[in-house]
Motif scaffolding. Structure first.
Motif, PDB file in Angstrom:
ATOM      1  N   ILE A   1      -8.630 -10.807 -18.442  1.00 20.10           N
ATOM      2  CA  ILE A   1      -8.424 -10.308 -17.076  1.00 20.10           C
ATOM      3  C   ILE A   1      -7.215  -9.380 -16.966  1.00 20.10           C
ATOM      4  O   ILE A   1      -7.012  -8.768 -15.916  1.00 20.10           O
ATOM      5  CB  ILE A   1      -8.284 -11.475 -16.078  1.00 20.10           C
ATOM      6  N   ALA A   2      -6.406  -9.287 -18.020  1.00 20.71           N
ATOM      7  CA  ALA A   2      -5.268  -8.362 -17.992  1.00 20.71           C
ATOM      8  C   ALA A   2      -5.772  -6.934 -18.168  1.00 20.71           C
ATOM      9  O   ALA A   2      -6.451  -6.624 -19.149  1.00 20.71           O
ATOM     10  CB  ALA A   2      -4.271  -8.711 -19.094  1.00 20.71           C
ATOM     11  N   SER A   3      -5.455  -6.074 -17.204  1.00 17.58           N
ATOM     12  CA  SER A   3      -5.953  -4.698 -17.240  1.00 17.58           C
ATOM     13  C   SER A   3      -4.846  -3.718 -16.851  1.00 17.58           C
ATOM     14  O   SER A   3      -4.700  -3.381 -15.673  1.00 17.58           O
ATOM     15  CB  SER A   3      -7.158  -4.543 -16.299  1.00 17.58           C
ATOM     16  N   PRO A   4      -4.041  -3.268 -17.813  1.00 19.42           N
ATOM     17  CA  PRO A   4      -3.001  -2.275 -17.493  1.00 19.42           C
ATOM     18  C   PRO A   4      -3.576  -0.998 -16.880  1.00 19.42           C
ATOM     19  O   PRO A   4      -2.985  -0.415 -15.970  1.00 19.42           O
ATOM     20  CB  PRO A   4      -2.355  -1.995 -18.851  1.00 19.42           C
ATOM     21  N   LEU A   5      -4.748  -0.577 -17.366  1.00 14.24           N
ATOM     22  CA  LEU A   5      -5.364   0.640 -16.833  1.00 14.24           C
ATOM     23  C   LEU A   5      -5.690   0.472 -15.352  1.00 14.24           C
ATOM     24  O   LEU A   5      -5.484   1.390 -14.553  1.00 14.24           O
ATOM     25  CB  LEU A   5      -6.631   0.977 -17.617  1.00 14.24           C
ATOM     26  N   GLY A   6      -6.197  -0.705 -14.966  1.00 15.02           N
ATOM     27  CA  GLY A   6      -6.510  -0.951 -13.562  1.00 15.02           C
ATOM     28  C   GLY A   6      -5.274  -0.889 -12.689  1.00 15.02           C
ATOM     29  O   GLY A   6      -5.306  -0.330 -11.571  1.00 15.02           O
ATOM     30  N   VAL A   7      -4.166  -1.451 -13.161  1.00 11.54           N
ATOM     31  CA  VAL A   7      -2.916  -1.403 -12.403  1.00 11.54           C
ATOM     32  C   VAL A   7      -2.440   0.037 -12.240  1.00 11.54           C
ATOM     33  O   VAL A   7      -2.011   0.454 -11.147  1.00 11.54           O
ATOM     34  CB  VAL A   7      -1.837  -2.261 -13.095  1.00 11.54           C
ATOM     35  N   ILE A   8      -2.526   0.810 -13.299  1.00 17.22           N
ATOM     36  CA  ILE A   8      -2.057   2.198 -13.248  1.00 17.22           C
ATOM     37  C   ILE A   8      -2.920   3.026 -12.295  1.00 17.22           C
ATOM     38  O   ILE A   8      -2.400   3.814 -11.486  1.00 17.22           O
ATOM     39  CB  ILE A   8      -2.065   2.800 -14.667  1.00 17.22           C
ATOM     40  N   ILE A   9      -4.234   2.858 -12.362  1.00 19.79           N
ATOM     41  CA  ILE A   9      -5.131   3.618 -11.482  1.00 19.79           C
ATOM     42  C   ILE A   9      -4.873   3.266 -10.023  1.00 19.79           C
ATOM     43  O   ILE A   9      -4.735   4.149  -9.159  1.00 19.79           O
ATOM     44  CB  ILE A   9      -6.600   3.352 -11.854  1.00 19.79           C
ATOM     45  N   LEU A  10      -4.799   1.969  -9.712  1.00 22.10           N
ATOM     46  CA  LEU A  10      -4.606   1.555  -8.324  1.00 22.10           C
ATOM     47  C   LEU A  10      -3.211   1.908  -7.818  1.00 22.10           C
ATOM     48  O   LEU A  10      -3.049   2.271  -6.648  1.00 22.10           O
ATOM     49  CB  LEU A  10      -4.845   0.045  -8.194  1.00 22.10           C
ATOM     50  N   LYS A  11      -2.208   1.819  -8.696  1.00 24.63           N
ATOM     51  CA  LYS A  11      -0.857   2.173  -8.280  1.00 24.63           C
ATOM     52  C   LYS A  11      -0.785   3.648  -7.881  1.00 24.63           C
ATOM     53  O   LYS A  11      -0.179   4.014  -6.864  1.00 24.63           O
ATOM     54  CB  LYS A  11       0.106   1.855  -9.420  1.00 24.63           C
ATOM     55  N   SER A  12      -1.402   4.503  -8.682  1.00 20.21           N
ATOM     56  CA  SER A  12      -1.412   5.931  -8.364  1.00 20.21           C
ATOM     57  C   SER A  12      -2.186   6.195  -7.075  1.00 20.21           C
ATOM     58  O   SER A  12      -1.837   7.091  -6.308  1.00 20.21           O
ATOM     59  CB  SER A  12      -2.006   6.730  -9.522  1.00 20.21           C
ATOM     60  N   PHE A  13      -3.243   5.389  -6.828  1.00 17.51           N
ATOM     61  CA  PHE A  13      -4.014   5.553  -5.592  1.00 17.51           C
ATOM     62  C   PHE A  13      -3.203   5.076  -4.385  1.00 17.51           C
ATOM     63  O   PHE A  13      -3.168   5.738  -3.346  1.00 17.51           O
ATOM     64  CB  PHE A  13      -5.318   4.768  -5.688  1.00 17.51           C
ATOM     65  N   TYR A  14      -2.532   3.920  -4.525  1.00 17.09           N
ATOM     66  CA  TYR A  14      -1.708   3.396  -3.432  1.00 17.09           C
ATOM     67  C   TYR A  14      -0.562   4.346  -3.092  1.00 17.09           C
ATOM     68  O   TYR A  14      -0.150   4.444  -1.926  1.00 17.09           O
ATOM     69  CB  TYR A  14      -1.131   2.031  -3.795  1.00 17.09           C
ATOM     70  N   ASP A  15      -0.025   5.030  -4.095  1.00 14.42           N
ATOM     71  CA  ASP A  15       1.068   5.973  -3.845  1.00 14.42           C
ATOM     72  C   ASP A  15       0.634   7.098  -2.918  1.00 14.42           C
ATOM     73  O   ASP A  15       1.487   7.727  -2.256  1.00 14.42           O
ATOM     74  CB  ASP A  15       1.585   6.561  -5.159  1.00 14.42           C
ATOM     75  N   GLY A  16      -0.673   7.378  -2.886  1.00 13.25           N
ATOM     76  CA  GLY A  16      -1.172   8.438  -2.029  1.00 13.25           C
ATOM     77  C   GLY A  16      -1.397   8.032  -0.590  1.00 13.25           C
ATOM     78  O   GLY A  16      -1.693   8.883   0.253  1.00 13.25           O
ATOM     79  N   VAL A  17      -1.253   6.751  -0.266  1.00  9.98           N
ATOM     80  CA  VAL A  17      -1.386   6.293   1.126  1.00  9.98           C
ATOM     81  C   VAL A  17      -0.175   6.776   1.909  1.00  9.98           C
ATOM     82  O   VAL A  17       0.973   6.581   1.475  1.00  9.98           O
ATOM     83  CB  VAL A  17      -1.494   4.755   1.186  1.00  9.98           C
ATOM     84  N   PRO A  18      -0.353   7.423   3.051  1.00  4.99           N
ATOM     85  CA  PRO A  18       0.784   7.987   3.796  1.00  4.99           C
ATOM     86  C   PRO A  18       1.837   6.937   4.138  1.00  4.99           C
ATOM     87  O   PRO A  18       1.510   5.825   4.571  1.00  4.99           O
ATOM     88  CB  PRO A  18       0.121   8.548   5.064  1.00  4.99           C
ATOM     89  N   LYS A  19       3.101   7.301   3.944  1.00  4.18           N
ATOM     90  CA  LYS A  19       4.186   6.380   4.264  1.00  4.18           C
ATOM     91  C   LYS A  19       4.249   6.077   5.756  1.00  4.18           C
ATOM     92  O   LYS A  19       4.641   4.973   6.163  1.00  4.18           O
ATOM     93  CB  LYS A  19       5.514   6.980   3.801  1.00  4.18           C
ATOM     94  N   GLU A  20       3.879   7.067   6.580  1.00  2.00           N
ATOM     95  CA  GLU A  20       3.914   6.861   8.029  1.00  2.00           C
ATOM     96  C   GLU A  20       2.988   5.734   8.448  1.00  2.00           C
ATOM     97  O   GLU A  20       3.304   4.946   9.346  1.00  2.00           O
ATOM     98  CB  GLU A  20       3.524   8.147   8.757  1.00  2.00           C
ATOM     99  N   LEU A  21       1.814   5.652   7.797  1.00  2.00           N
ATOM    100  CA  LEU A  21       0.857   4.592   8.108  1.00  2.00           C
ATOM    101  C   LEU A  21       1.434   3.229   7.749  1.00  2.00           C
ATOM    102  O   LEU A  21       1.306   2.266   8.521  1.00  2.00           O
ATOM    103  CB  LEU A  21      -0.445   4.845   7.343  1.00  2.00           C
ATOM    104  N   ILE A  22       2.095   3.129   6.605  1.00  2.00           N
ATOM    105  CA  ILE A  22       2.695   1.870   6.167  1.00  2.00           C
ATOM    106  C   ILE A  22       3.837   1.476   7.092  1.00  2.00           C
ATOM    107  O   ILE A  22       3.946   0.312   7.526  1.00  2.00           O
ATOM    108  CB  ILE A  22       3.200   1.991   4.711  1.00  2.00           C
ATOM    109  N   GLU A  23       4.690   2.437   7.438  1.00  2.00           N
ATOM    110  CA  GLU A  23       5.851   2.141   8.277  1.00  2.00           C
ATOM    111  C   GLU A  23       5.434   1.727   9.680  1.00  2.00           C
ATOM    112  O   GLU A  23       6.016   0.798  10.259  1.00  2.00           O
ATOM    113  CB  GLU A  23       6.760   3.365   8.335  1.00  2.00           C
ATOM    114  N   SER A  24       4.423   2.395  10.228  1.00  2.00           N
ATOM    115  CA  SER A  24       3.968   2.015  11.573  1.00  2.00           C
ATOM    116  C   SER A  24       3.353   0.628  11.581  1.00  2.00           C
ATOM    117  O   SER A  24       3.531  -0.137  12.537  1.00  2.00           O
ATOM    118  CB  SER A  24       2.960   3.048  12.080  1.00  2.00           C
ATOM    119  N   ALA A  25       2.644   0.260  10.525  1.00  2.00           N
ATOM    120  CA  ALA A  25       2.060  -1.070  10.440  1.00  2.00           C
ATOM    121  C   ALA A  25       3.145  -2.142  10.328  1.00  2.00           C
ATOM    122  O   ALA A  25       3.047  -3.208  10.961  1.00  2.00           O
ATOM    123  CB  ALA A  25       1.129  -1.153   9.243  1.00  2.00           C
TER     124      ALA A  25
END
Length: 286
Positions: A158-182
């Motif tokens: 179940i250890a998947s470094p590739l999955g973490v890297i892909i999702l981390k790069s995707f999460y980085d693209g979520v606007p900061k304004e959306l996170i801060e307002s939430a």
């Protein structure tokens, strides 16, 4: 009108590409290379047991029979191996998605010490070949008495470094304004992960799901090392063991290969669009 304009644009692009015909020919040739062995396997699997010939075309003409499939089910544990492969692949995929999505969210959106160092650790883990960790992994699983168990088949995978890297790069693209307002509205980190970030990451999650399932289904080395009883074999392990008893025969081994391949072929036709999108999303070619 819009569809006609799109079709005209595609035709113009094809006419401008001087290598379009060559690309089509190469694609057609490669499809033949991959399809012919599958067709041959299916035809051989329905020939009478013990049938042999020196003429290749005789494999594609009658007589045909489906008795081989019933004989295979009666004389082997292939249904059990099929069940084991499915259970291991499904549970491995679910646990991988949960763990990688949570880890990637923590690294991407939560501020804590050594966050960059932990992400670097995942990058290093991606560069280490899996075969290099087999011996220590086997020793750990053996010390925990998980050899020849479902837990021993599933948990180490179940250890998947590739999955973490892909999702981390995707999460980085979520606007900061959306996170801060939430967060200002009183949203906890878990709600932020579950209700905001995770729904936006469906394309990345789908890509990881597809490749994790396929990788687990086709995995041979670890199930071969971690299972001792035939009742726990997965298909990649059980099929070679079964075929080793028929070194001079073609029909029953091909029947076993067909039984192992047909579910994957059906799944491919059902999830063809998702698989292609997953390959395009991750940028993996091959």
């Amino acid at each position: 009108m819009a569809n006609k304009k799109v079709n005209k644009t595609k035709l113009l692009e094809r006419n401008r590409d001087p290598y379009h015909g060559i690309k089509v020919f190469i694609g057609f040739f490669m499809s033949i290379v991959f399809i012919v062995p599958i067709i041959w396997m299916l035809f051989v699997s329905v020939k009478p047991n013990g049938f042999t010939t020196n003429q290749p075309l005789e494999w594609f003409i009658p007589p045909f029979t489906l008795f081989n499939y019933w004989n295979l089910i009666a004389e082997s544990l292939i249904i059990r191996w099929l069940f084991n492969s499915f259970i291991v692949a499904v549970i491995t995929t679910i646990l991988t998605l949960i763990i990688t999505s949570l880890a990637a969210f923590a690294i991407s959106k939560m501020k804590f010490r050594f966050r960059k160092s932990i992400f670097l650790f995942f990058l290093i883990g991606l560069m280490i070949p899996g075969e290099a960790t087999i011996i220590p992994l086997y020793q750990i699983v053996k010390s925990m008495d998980m050899i020849d168990t479902y837990a021993g088949l599933i948990l180490p995978m179940i250890a998947s470094p590739l999955g973490v890297i892909i999702l981390k790069s995707f999460y980085d693209g979520v606007p900061k304004e959306l996170i801060e307002s939430a967060i200002m509205d009183g949203c906890s980190y878990f709600k932020l992960y579950y209700k905001i970030v995770l729904p936006l990451a469906k394309p990345a999650m789908a890509a990881i799901c597809i490749f994790t399932f396929i990788g687990s289904w086709n995995n041979f080395l670890w199930p071969y090392l971690s299972t001792l009883s035939e009742t726990l074999y997965t298909l990649p392990v059980g099929i070679p063991v079964f075929n080793s008893a028929y070194t001079q025969a073609y029909v029953l081994p091909m029947t076993a290969n067909a039984v192992a391949s047909i579910p994957v072929i059906i799944a491919f036709f059902i999830f063809e669009k998702q698989i292609v999108r997953g390959i395009s999303f991750t940028g993996i070619k091959g």
